[in-house]
Structures are given as C-alpha cells and as structure tokens.
Motif scaffolding. Sequence first.
Motif, short mmCIF file in Angstrom:
data_model
loop_
_atom_site.label_atom_id
_atom_site.label_comp_id
_atom_site.label_asym_id
_atom_site.label_seq_id
_atom_site.Cartn_x
_atom_site.Cartn_y
_atom_site.Cartn_z
N LEU A 1 0.83 -1.19 0.00
CA LEU A 1 0.00 0.00 0.00
C LEU A 1 0.87 1.26 0.00
CD1 LEU A 1 -2.70 1.46 0.19
CD2 LEU A 1 -2.63 1.12 2.67
N LEU A 2 1.91 1.24 0.81
CA LEU A 2 2.80 2.41 0.86
C LEU A 2 3.50 2.65 -0.47
CD1 LEU A 2 4.34 1.88 4.41
CD2 LEU A 2 2.78 3.72 3.71
N GLN A 3 3.90 1.58 -1.13
CA GLN A 3 4.54 1.72 -2.45
C GLN A 3 3.56 2.29 -3.47
OE1 GLN A 3 6.19 -2.09 -3.49
NE2 GLN A 3 7.54 -2.15 -1.68
N ALA A 4 2.31 1.80 -3.40
CA ALA A 4 1.30 2.31 -4.33
C ALA A 4 1.02 3.78 -4.08
CB ALA A 4 0.02 1.49 -4.19
N THR B 1 2.07 10.46 5.82
CA THR B 1 0.67 10.87 5.66
C THR B 1 -0.28 9.74 6.05
OG1 THR B 1 1.17 12.47 3.92
CG2 THR B 1 -1.06 11.56 3.95
N LEU B 2 0.00 8.53 5.58
CA LEU B 2 -0.84 7.39 5.95
C LEU B 2 -0.68 7.07 7.43
CD1 LEU B 2 -2.79 5.15 5.07
CD2 LEU B 2 -0.79 3.70 4.64
N ARG B 3 0.56 7.13 7.91
CA ARG B 3 0.81 6.83 9.32
C ARG B 3 0.03 7.78 10.23
NH1 ARG B 3 4.12 8.47 13.40
NH2 ARG B 3 4.99 6.84 14.77
N ASP B 4 0.07 9.07 9.91
CA ASP B 4 -0.64 10.04 10.74
C ASP B 4 -2.14 9.81 10.70
OD1 ASP B 4 1.74 11.19 11.43
OD2 ASP B 4 1.57 12.89 10.04
N PHE B 5 -2.64 9.48 9.52
CA PHE B 5 -4.07 9.25 9.39
C PHE B 5 -4.53 8.07 10.24
CE2 PHE B 5 -7.70 7.16 7.47
CZ PHE B 5 -8.62 8.21 7.42
N ALA C 1 3.13 5.92 -2.76
CA ALA C 1 4.33 6.68 -3.13
C ALA C 1 4.32 7.02 -4.62
CB ALA C 1 5.57 5.88 -2.78
N GLN C 2 3.76 6.16 -5.44
CA GLN C 2 3.67 6.45 -6.86
C GLN C 2 2.78 7.65 -7.15
OE1 GLN C 2 2.42 2.85 -8.83
NE2 GLN C 2 4.12 1.64 -7.99
N GLU C 3 1.93 7.99 -6.18
CA GLU C 3 1.06 9.15 -6.31
C GLU C 3 1.58 10.33 -5.48
OE1 GLU C 3 -1.65 9.20 -8.29
OE2 GLU C 3 -1.23 7.13 -8.92
#
Length: 418
Positions: free
Chosen positions: A121-124, A134-138, A126-128
């Motif tokens: 998910l993080l790699q996907a 950002t995900l971690r904080d959310f 990162a492509q954007e």
Amino acid sequence: MRKILTPLLTILHRNTCFSVRLAAMALIATLPGATLAQGLFSPAITVNGDAITGYELEQRALLLRVLNAPGNTPELARKALIEDKLKLQAAKAAGIELTPEELKAGMDEFAGRANMSTDALLQALAQENISRQTLRDFVKVNLLWRNYVTARFGARARPTDAEVDRAMGRGGASGGIQVLLSEVIIPITPQTAAQVEALADRIAQVKGYDAFSAAATQYSASNSRADGGRLGWMPLTRLPAPLQSVILGLKKGEVTAPLALPNAVALFQMRGIRETGGSDPSYAKIDYASYLIPGGRSPEALATAQRIIDSTDTCDDLYGIAKDQPPQVLERNERAPRDIPRDVALELSKLDTDETSTALTRNNGQTLVLLMLCGRTAQSIAEASRDQIGNALIEQRLQSFSASQIEQLRADAQILER
C-alpha cells in the motif's frame, strides 16, 4: 492504482471527512526551494495553537484524489484536518497513547481491508507522491480517537438486557400496513355454545362504532373491554396469518363474521388502515409465558390473576410465583408464529413486551390463562446472537457520542486560518 485503492474510500469516509484535490504540482516544482519550503511548511491553519501546514493539506488532497473522494474537496479537507487536531488534543489530554506495535497493527489492518500488505500500500501511494507519514498520521489519529471514545463513553454505550430485547424485536423494520381495530372476544364452553353463537351473530350485524363498543363493554372478555374493545394502531403482520386477509377485506365500520377460536368466539371492527412506508416487521420467533389459574373466569380467578400481574414485571418473575407448584402451571414457549395456537397468537398480537392478557381459558372454560408476552425476535436478525446485537448497539452509540464530542470540541476551539 485508483481502482486498487477505491475500496478504502468507504473506510476512510467512516473515520473522517475528506477534502481537497491539490492542484498544480508541476507549478509548485518550479518555485525556488526556499519559497517552496516556506509555503509548504508554514502554518495554513492553527487549532488551539497547533499548526496545520500547507504540506499536510497537499498530502491529504493527494490521498483524496487517489480515492476519488466526493464533494467539495477543499472544504472537506480543511474540516478533516481540523478534526484531526481536535482528536489528537483530546486524546493527549486524556493520557491516551499508542505503542509502536499498536500503530503497526493498525496500519496492517487498514491495508488489509484493501487486500494489500502495508508495504504494498505504501509503495502504491508513493507512486502518487503520498508519503508514508501521511498514511501513518491518518491511521494514528483514528486509532487514538477510537480508544478515546471507548474509554470515555464505553460504559454509557453498553446496552441493558431490556434494550437488547427491544432491538431484537424491532429488527430494523419500521413501517408497512397498520390497522386500527375494535374487538369482542366472547368465551365459549360446550354448555354455552348455542347462546354464544347466537350472541356473536347479533353483534356481527351491528352498525356503527358506538354499538360495537357497547357490545364489547358488555360481553368481551379481552382486556380491551374497558376501552369499549378499541385497540391501538398495530402492524398487520402482528396478527395471525389467516386473520390478516380477513381484516384487509373490511371497509371502515364493517365487522367480521364470528371467528372461532379455542374456547372463544371473536369479532373485529375496522376503524382505520394506513400505510406508514418501509416494510412490515416480520417475526421469526415469539417468546411468551402461560400461567394457569383454576376457576375459569370466576371473580376469584380473575382476582388471583390481577394480584400476579401487579406483582410481576417480566416473564422471569412468573417463575417465582410458580415455585413449589406443579410444573404444568407455568409454560414458557418460544415458537415461530405459525406454530402458536390461533387464540394465543391473536392475544399476543395486541401485547408489547411484558404486557399481559387474561382473555383466554382452557379446560372447557374451567382454567384461566394469564398470558404474558416475553419478547419478539424479528426475522431479519433471527440468526444474530445477543452478543452481536449488543455489540451493534454499542457501536451505534459510540458513533453518536463521537460525533457529539467532535462538535463540542470544535465549538470550544480557537481556530485561525491564514
């Protein structure tokens, strides 16, 4: 990429409001480095002194863009990030923290809902151009808020047994066809059969609501006789299935032909019918108790029944009344509606949980039946356990408490936008 992550939209939308598609990444890239840093990392909004930066707004907007978040995205993003700050501040004030292991588990769970590993998910993302932070904080803010709401409101959200019973009886149905009836229930024995049948035929011919009401007051054995036989609005589906079509065939003011019941004859007058929208409640099981009292409808037996009614609140209380008596005195049943005797089903249709009826007799009228409705289980949740229903009620209430608390925090906060 967006197709892969779209299942997460529903998950994110449950946890926070979404926002902004940030535009013009190419334009930002052309700005001088110092100006870019100043613009991105300087406060755009402060919430009780805590800053929300332009970078955070951009990152949230990019995430929402990937997830195709609907609505006015700039306004939704602003609102979401303000709420994040309020949640973090409330959790900190309450001393609620996350361990690294809890945060990792939360991120794994979040990614798993999209059938992805956290790394994938993080790699996907990162492509954007969406950062890991950002995900971690959310995920972090939503885990902290969930723990905060549970700690603060969990005890108040826990339902009582009675509330679970009511929820099982409702089953989510809220409408359909309702009828407004009056009734006359006349007890019958072999000795009185001819007399009762003749009386019932005469009542079936009466015209007008007042005449039927007078007959109910004089002859009916049902609890409703004190109100002239008048019943309140009830869902049609509460009535025994064979009776439903008979009732639907009546016009206002019309009276049914005499209907034979075990140990009684019944007549009904239509006073009203209405549609309330939605679907009729459909019941899988009806839980009820029958307490038998010798003496039929004699004053002594009826007085005994009234004393029992006055001293009991629920079906379980009847076990204490029946203690040291023969087992057949008290019978507790949980049956599908089609398996309930017609006269019992008819009386139960008029009752709410823990209400009673003394309209029925057995043993050729020599035994009075004190009938109590213990509860109804709706068809839609017949397979659900009490624990599942209880947990659903807790979740529903916690969501309500959460929304109210956010509104209160927002009302008390000092929010400055630059």
